[in-house]
Design a protein around this motif. Structure first.
Motif, PDB file in Angstrom:
ATOM      1  N   MET A   5       0.867  -1.185   0.000  1.00 53.14           N
ATOM      2  CA  MET A   5       0.000   0.000   0.000  1.00 53.14           C
ATOM      3  C   MET A   5       0.894   1.222   0.000  1.00 53.14           C
ATOM      4  O   MET A   5       1.814   1.315   0.815  1.00 53.14           O
ATOM      5  N   VAL A   8       0.578   8.803  -0.295  1.00 49.44           N
ATOM      6  CA  VAL A   8       1.162  10.132  -0.306  1.00 49.44           C
ATOM      7  C   VAL A   8       0.537  10.859   0.876  1.00 49.44           C
ATOM      8  O   VAL A   8      -0.685  11.025   0.914  1.00 49.44           O
ATOM      9  N   PHE A  10       0.165  14.154   2.377  1.00 45.99           N
ATOM     10  CA  PHE A  10       0.310  15.590   2.109  1.00 45.99           C
ATOM     11  C   PHE A  10      -0.159  16.413   3.300  1.00 45.99           C
ATOM     12  O   PHE A  10       0.337  17.503   3.545  1.00 45.99           O
ATOM     13  N   THR A  39       4.925  14.740   2.052  1.00 48.32           N
ATOM     14  CA  THR A  39       5.178  15.955   1.291  1.00 48.32           C
ATOM     15  C   THR A  39       4.427  17.133   1.919  1.00 48.32           C
ATOM     16  O   THR A  39       3.462  16.932   2.646  1.00 48.32           O
ATOM     17  N   THR A  40       4.942  18.314   1.695  1.00 47.56           N
ATOM     18  CA  THR A  40       4.304  19.558   2.143  1.00 47.56           C
ATOM     19  C   THR A  40       3.955  19.498   3.632  1.00 47.56           C
ATOM     20  O   THR A  40       4.830  19.333   4.448  1.00 47.56           O
ATOM     21  N   TRP A  41       2.679  19.586   4.012  1.00 45.09           N
ATOM     22  CA  TRP A  41       2.307  19.666   5.433  1.00 45.09           C
ATOM     23  C   TRP A  41       2.508  18.329   6.132  1.00 45.09           C
ATOM     24  O   TRP A  41       2.635  18.286   7.364  1.00 45.09           O
ATOM     25  N   VAL A 122      10.540  12.024  -5.914  1.00 44.96           N
ATOM     26  CA  VAL A 122       9.214  11.510  -6.253  1.00 44.96           C
ATOM     27  C   VAL A 122       9.310  10.271  -7.154  1.00 44.96           C
ATOM     28  O   VAL A 122       8.454   9.383  -7.094  1.00 44.96           O
ATOM     29  N   PHE A 125       9.355   7.102  -5.203  1.00 46.93           N
ATOM     30  CA  PHE A 125       8.025   6.758  -4.693  1.00 46.93           C
ATOM     31  C   PHE A 125       7.163   6.143  -5.797  1.00 46.93           C
ATOM     32  O   PHE A 125       6.524   5.114  -5.614  1.00 46.93           O
ATOM     33  N   ILE A 126       7.155   6.786  -6.961  1.00 48.20           N
ATOM     34  CA  ILE A 126       6.284   6.325  -8.052  1.00 48.20           C
ATOM     35  C   ILE A 126       6.689   4.937  -8.528  1.00 48.20           C
ATOM     36  O   ILE A 126       5.847   4.102  -8.841  1.00 48.20           O
ATOM     37  N   ALA A 129       5.113   2.792  -6.058  1.00 50.12           N
ATOM     38  CA  ALA A 129       3.651   2.940  -6.013  1.00 50.12           C
ATOM     39  C   ALA A 129       2.987   2.198  -7.169  1.00 50.12           C
ATOM     40  O   ALA A 129       1.897   1.644  -7.020  1.00 50.12           O
ATOM     41  N   ILE A 134      -2.802  -0.771  -3.430  1.00 52.31           N
ATOM     42  CA  ILE A 134      -3.615   0.350  -2.949  1.00 52.31           C
ATOM     43  C   ILE A 134      -2.763   1.612  -2.987  1.00 52.31           C
ATOM     44  O   ILE A 134      -1.635   1.608  -2.476  1.00 52.31           O
ATOM     45  N   THR A 135      -3.275   2.670  -3.621  1.00 55.32           N
ATOM     46  CA  THR A 135      -2.570   3.954  -3.648  1.00 55.32           C
ATOM     47  C   THR A 135      -3.547   5.041  -3.214  1.00 55.32           C
ATOM     48  O   THR A 135      -4.650   5.135  -3.737  1.00 55.32           O
ATOM     49  N   LEU A 136      -3.136   5.849  -2.245  1.00 61.33           N
ATOM     50  CA  LEU A 136      -4.023   6.892  -1.711  1.00 61.33           C
ATOM     51  C   LEU A 136      -3.250   8.190  -1.491  1.00 61.33           C
ATOM     52  O   LEU A 136      -2.084   8.158  -1.074  1.00 61.33           O
ATOM     53  N   PHE A 137      -3.896   9.308  -1.737  1.00 55.77           N
ATOM     54  CA  PHE A 137      -3.347  10.644  -1.459  1.00 55.77           C
ATOM     55  C   PHE A 137      -4.145  11.199  -0.292  1.00 55.77           C
ATOM     56  O   PHE A 137      -5.354  11.388  -0.376  1.00 55.77           O
ATOM     57  N   ILE A 138      -3.469  11.433   0.821  1.00 57.97           N
ATOM     58  CA  ILE A 138      -4.167  11.822   2.053  1.00 57.97           C
ATOM     59  C   ILE A 138      -3.804  13.232   2.459  1.00 57.97           C
ATOM     60  O   ILE A 138      -2.635  13.546   2.599  1.00 57.97           O
TER      61      ILE A 138
ATOM     62  N   ILE B 134      -1.684   3.548 -10.756  1.00 60.79           N
ATOM     63  CA  ILE B 134      -1.771   4.468  -9.621  1.00 60.79           C
ATOM     64  C   ILE B 134      -3.007   5.334  -9.810  1.00 60.79           C
ATOM     65  O   ILE B 134      -3.187   5.912 -10.875  1.00 60.79           O
ATOM     66  N   THR B 135      -3.868   5.383  -8.779  1.00 58.26           N
ATOM     67  CA  THR B 135      -5.041   6.268  -8.820  1.00 58.26           C
ATOM     68  C   THR B 135      -5.069   7.100  -7.546  1.00 58.26           C
ATOM     69  O   THR B 135      -4.951   6.566  -6.452  1.00 58.26           O
ATOM     70  N   LEU B 136      -5.195   8.416  -7.699  1.00 60.76           N
ATOM     71  CA  LEU B 136      -5.172   9.321  -6.545  1.00 60.76           C
ATOM     72  C   LEU B 136      -6.237  10.399  -6.692  1.00 60.76           C
ATOM     73  O   LEU B 136      -6.488  10.886  -7.797  1.00 60.76           O
TER      74      LEU B 136
ATOM     75  N   THR C 135      -8.532   2.912  -6.234  1.00 63.91           N
ATOM     76  CA  THR C 135      -8.613   3.222  -4.796  1.00 63.91           C
ATOM     77  C   THR C 135      -8.384   4.719  -4.619  1.00 63.91           C
ATOM     78  O   THR C 135      -7.423   5.271  -5.125  1.00 63.91           O
ATOM     79  N   PHE C 137      -8.844   8.183  -1.728  1.00 63.25           N
ATOM     80  CA  PHE C 137      -9.109   8.749  -0.404  1.00 63.25           C
ATOM     81  C   PHE C 137      -9.698  10.128  -0.621  1.00 63.25           C
ATOM     82  O   PHE C 137      -9.039  11.006  -1.194  1.00 63.25           O
TER      83      PHE C 137
END
Lengths: 138, 138, 138
Positions: A5, A8, A10, A39-41, A122, A125-126, A129, A134-138, B134-136, C135, C137
């Protein structure tokens, strides 16, 4: 090879960090590898000692923030940092910080909590990934 | 067939647009196709000339916004739009705007920056996203 | 076996709920199974009757909120709840609430809208998410 899994991370608010840490715990418990790319925050949240005082909650629900933080304290819910440390105890959790953000904010790996393994680009990571379930941007 | 990364770009803040553009650049550099589906505030961000004045930053970190924007200026970091244009130069980056949002906001393709290729329905995005590595949602 | 889209629905703002409902509708229309895992503010949004009065919009775009809500009313756009009910009519849409958040907020399944099927742990979500084509988020 273990399934993976990739997150990202963020955001730096406690509610999203909690969600990320619970997803990481769940995946590790099921034998999945977990890759977290800060990344970022998300990087701000992992600055040394920042987690001890971070009470930031999504501003979309700023009015609910006190209720949520009190409920978490009353239930003695483990913090997101405790969850992440626990996930690492039971499985393979890898945490990297985005090199571009680190440079932008003038940060070095030593400035972050020791749970962060390394600073990477990056592309690294890619590359991982795209082999993830499972890939998620949080 | 090239592997693909599919992004739903819902947000219109500079910090998230920057993250999206860096992910797109990284994926394109690794030979992946990149699909971006703009919706809601993501469409606002691609209105003609909007990127030139957009200084919106996630309100969760409104207090850090001036610091981040100044750091980006001081480091002469390329803007997210420059990153996206660069990603397109090195790879296959396709940007579509959600037809439902376009109708809701009374917008036509001509109202958006020329980097947006077309207006499509969500079904078209999903058909390609489900073949993506990858899906985000950003 | 049908292909699947798995959504973590963390947010409770109308604009993100709308995006989630449109993605769910699109996926269901294409014959995909849709799994939605509600957590944190996503659970608040599914409290009984909450959707009838929820006018919360991403605070990043608080200044545009009235414009968007008026446009949605003027165009008689179906609500996100109507979209989800419609998606369920045409396909397999499964909605679960995160057991940890439910406990934190002292909620029971009966406190949520009847469209929510059950309360489950994160492991159940991940087990199905890792067999998903998409997937996100949100």
């Amino acid at each position: 090879m273990a399934e993976r899994m990739s997150l990202v991370l963020f955001s730096g608010t406690v509610d999203k960090l909690m969600a990320a840490s619970i997803l990481a715990t769940g995946a590790a418990a099921m034998g999945m590898e977990v890759d977290v790319f800060l990344t970022t925050w998300g990087i701000e949240a992992f600055r040394k000692d920042a987690y001890k005082t971070n009470r930031r909650v999504s501003s979309d629900y700023a009015d609910y923030a006190p209720v949520m933080l009190e409920a978490m304290a009353a239930k003695k819910a483990p913090s997101w940092m405790e969850n992440l440390l626990g996930a690492r105890d039971i499985g393979a959790v890898h945490i990297a910080a985005c090199s571009m953000t680190m440079e932008l904010f003038n940060l070095k790996l030593d400035d972050l909590e020791s749970i962060v393994d390394e600073v990477t680009g990056v592309a690294t990571f890619i590359e991982r990934a795209r082999e993830s379930k499972i890939t998620l941007f949080i």
